[in-house]
Design an enzyme around this catalytic site. Structure first.
Site: not given
Ligand code: ZN
Length: 202
Positions: A13, A153
């Site tokens: 991320d 996610d």
């Molecule tokens: Zn992510």
């Protein structure tokens, strides 16, 4: 160690402190991961103007590069730009963004990432509207005979994994539920046992 893990991919991320309130890390950390594993690196760009950094993340070792629908002014062009580098092209949708908006780019997608919580911080609550959203997307893809991955996610764990797979998801991103488990490796195995084992990559 990363190669021996039960995980099939590594999801990284990237947060810029502008598109999302948090700041994480950049391409240097992706390079470190690249040295540590042969497994696919799935890079999720939570950044504004992602088109400026596609090549840099590819050079750092990304196999899949996902940009946000909400951060991409010229999404179609950006997706083609990702594919031209040789990486898989993904688009991420925030919880408020409809899957119907992807109708005109489905053909140039290798993955759709459905955010099941608002991006920016780990450990938030899972948003259940994600389930019908995945079902709708799966239906849109089936009607067109297309098969990009559907990835989920945010807040994914044993309590919702099966439901997400049944709804049509192929790839589950799990952070907190794995890292906070007493035995993270067996937690990954348990989650994978719920669905198919997705070791194949584009
Ligand atoms: Zn992510």
């Amino acid at each position: 160690m990363l190669n021996e893990s039960e995980a099939d991919w590594y999801h990284l991320d990237i947060m810029d402190g502008v598109f999302v309130p948090n700041i994480s890390y950049g391409m240097d950390l992706v390079k470190v991961f690249r040295r540590l594993t042969d497994k696919p690196l799935d890079v999720h760009l939570m950044i504004v103007e992602p088109e400026r950094y596609i090549q840099a993340f590819r050079d750092a070792g990304a196999d899949m590069i996902t940009v946000h629908y909400e951060a991409s002014r010229h999404l179609h062009r950006t997706l083609e730009q990702i594919r031209q580098t040789g990486a898989g092209a993904g688009v991420a949708l925030n919880p408020h963004t409809s899957v119907l908006l992807l109708e005109d780019v489905l053909e140039v997608l290798d993955m759709v990432l459905v955010m099941s919580m608002n991006p920016g911080f780990g450990g938030q609550k899972f948003i259940y509207q994600t389930v019908p959203k995945i079902q709708k997307l799966r239906q849109m893809l089936d009607e067109r005979n297309l098969s990009p991955y559907i990835e989920v996610d945010g807040g994914v764990g044993m309590q919702n994994a099966e439901r997400l797979l049944q709804a049509g998801a192929d790839v589950l991103v799990a952070g907190s539920s794995i890292f906070n488990a007493p035995d993270p490796m067996s937690m990954i195995s348990e989650m994978k046992a719920l669905g198919r084992n997705f070791t194949e990559f584009i």
